[in-house]
Design a protein around this motif. Structure first.
Motif: not given
Length: 384
Positions: A61-77, A122-134
């Motif tokens: 199990a692992g934990r993703l970074p806090p949502p408040n650190t998301a970066v806006e990109r193309d209208g999504k965070f 992804n298989a190498d451990g890389g992840f991308i999480m997208t959110m509609p709002a901050a």
């Protein structure tokens, strides 16, 4: 079909197969302890030592970074990163967002988290999480994944055992107990065995019978009387009972009957002509013992040394009674017993401790094993 010696080829083949079977039966557990003690602790839990050279699958199990650190990109965070501290160290096959279904999604696919949120791992451990709002949440989402881990061997288990778990001190304590408790009985028994084998004095037969009788006395019956006697002597002279001197004397007393019996049986089988020739040349009993009997008795001395060393090294009861259970007094068997109670689930600690415990007896046995059978059997046939 038999060979010129009269032995059947099939019989010899069966003997060889039986010997190989018992060698494997004895060797495999030792090999398993050694391999397990060198493996990564996470791999020990999920697979047996016989799979040590192959990759293993672990659910973590692992934990993703806090949502408040998301970066806006193309209208999504967007949250982006890697679940592994070292990229490429493992390969993820599946992932999930619930503990009940840790492998719900295949690596590389996009999971719908609801409310417009998505997650791709992804298989190498890389992840991308997208959110509609901050979001102002400071707690990252927990992610579960199954990862294929390549074989990993380490000496960290031994470093922890020797320097953090107190095994190093117990190892020294065991050596301090075992070496004198092996040498002292041999020295005393060698003199006694020669006297009983080649010297004539009143009561010799009764003394031999007494020694043989002592062989069948259970050790546990003698502990309390011996400890009480030792304590009384210690109180008389103002000496503490929990000392190395006490356990050396105890092991010497417990080992002497068998040592004298074994050595006497061997020495009595030495050629009488050697002794008579030495006496004719003017040699004393002490000179005969030192210059003739001791060199010829080395195989049986080595055999008893193996027996006594292994017995004292693996002893727990006598050590607990005569030495105590303090951190500065505890021997290896006592320390391993304590670890079984406090660290029963830490297999990497237990296996490393167990191999540290058996490595010295293995060295002693293989160093002296060529004398072992010869020393035990030589006294069974009397010399001329």
């Amino acid at each position: 079909m038999a060979n010129p010696t009269g032995k059947s080829y099939f019989g010899r083949f069966g003997v060889h197969i039986a010997v190989l079977f018992f060698v494997a039966l004895w060797t495999l557990p030792t090999l398993g302890i050694l391999v397990s003690s060198l493996r990564d602790k996470d791999q020990i839990i999920v697979s047996g030592w016989w799979t040590a050279m192959t990759s293993s699958t672990q659910t973590e199990a692992g934990r993703l970074p806090p949502p408040n650190t998301a970066v806006e990109r193309d209208g999504k965070f967007v949250l982006e990163g890697n679940l592994f501290e070292e990229a490429g160290s493992r390969e993820i096959t599946n992932f999930g967002i619930r503990a009940q279904a840790p492998t719900e999604f295949e690596a590389g696919s996009t999971a719908d988290l609801g409310d417009g949120e998505t997650l791709q791992v992804n298989a190498d451990g890389g992840f991308i999480m997208t959110m509609p709002a901050a979001s102002d949440s400071t707690r990252g989402r927990r992610v579960y994944y199954a990862a294929t881990v390549p074989p990993r061997f380490t000496t960290e288990n031994y470093e922890n055992v020797l320097f953090s778990e107190g095994i190093g001190r117990s190892f020294i304590n065991s050596l301090t107990v075992t070496i004198p408790a092996t040498v002292i009985p041999i020295m005393i028994a060698a003199f006694a065995a020669y006297a009983l084998a080649w010297m004539r004095f009143p009561g010799r037969a009764l003394l031999i019978a007494t020694i043989i009788g002592l062989l069948v006395v259970p050790l546990q019956m003698t502990l309390i009387p011996l400890l009480e006697m030792y304590n009384n002597i210690g109180n008389l002279f103002g000496v503490s009972s929990k000392t190395y001197y006490g356990i050396w004397l105890a092991h010497t007393g417990f080992g002497l009957p068998f040592a004298i019996y074994l050595l006497r049986s061997y020495m009595a089988g030495l050629p009488r002509e050697l002794m008579e020739s030495a006496r004719i040349d003017g040699a004393s009993d002490f000179e005969i013992f030192v210059k003739i009997v001791l060199p010829l008795s080395f195989p049986v001395l080595a055999s008893f040394a193996i027996f006594q060393f292994l017995w004292v090294w693996n002893d727990l009861l006598v050590a607990m009674v005569f030495l105590g259970s303090g951190s500065n007094q505890l021997v290896l068997t006592g320390k391993l017993n304590a670890l079984l109670g406090s660290r029963g689930g830490d297999w990497e600690i237990l296996t490393a401790s167990a191999f540290v415990t058996i490595i010295v007896p293995l060295i002693v046995f293989f160093s002296l094993q060529r004398y072992f059978v010869r020393g035990l059997l030589a006294g069974s046939v009397k010399g001329g």
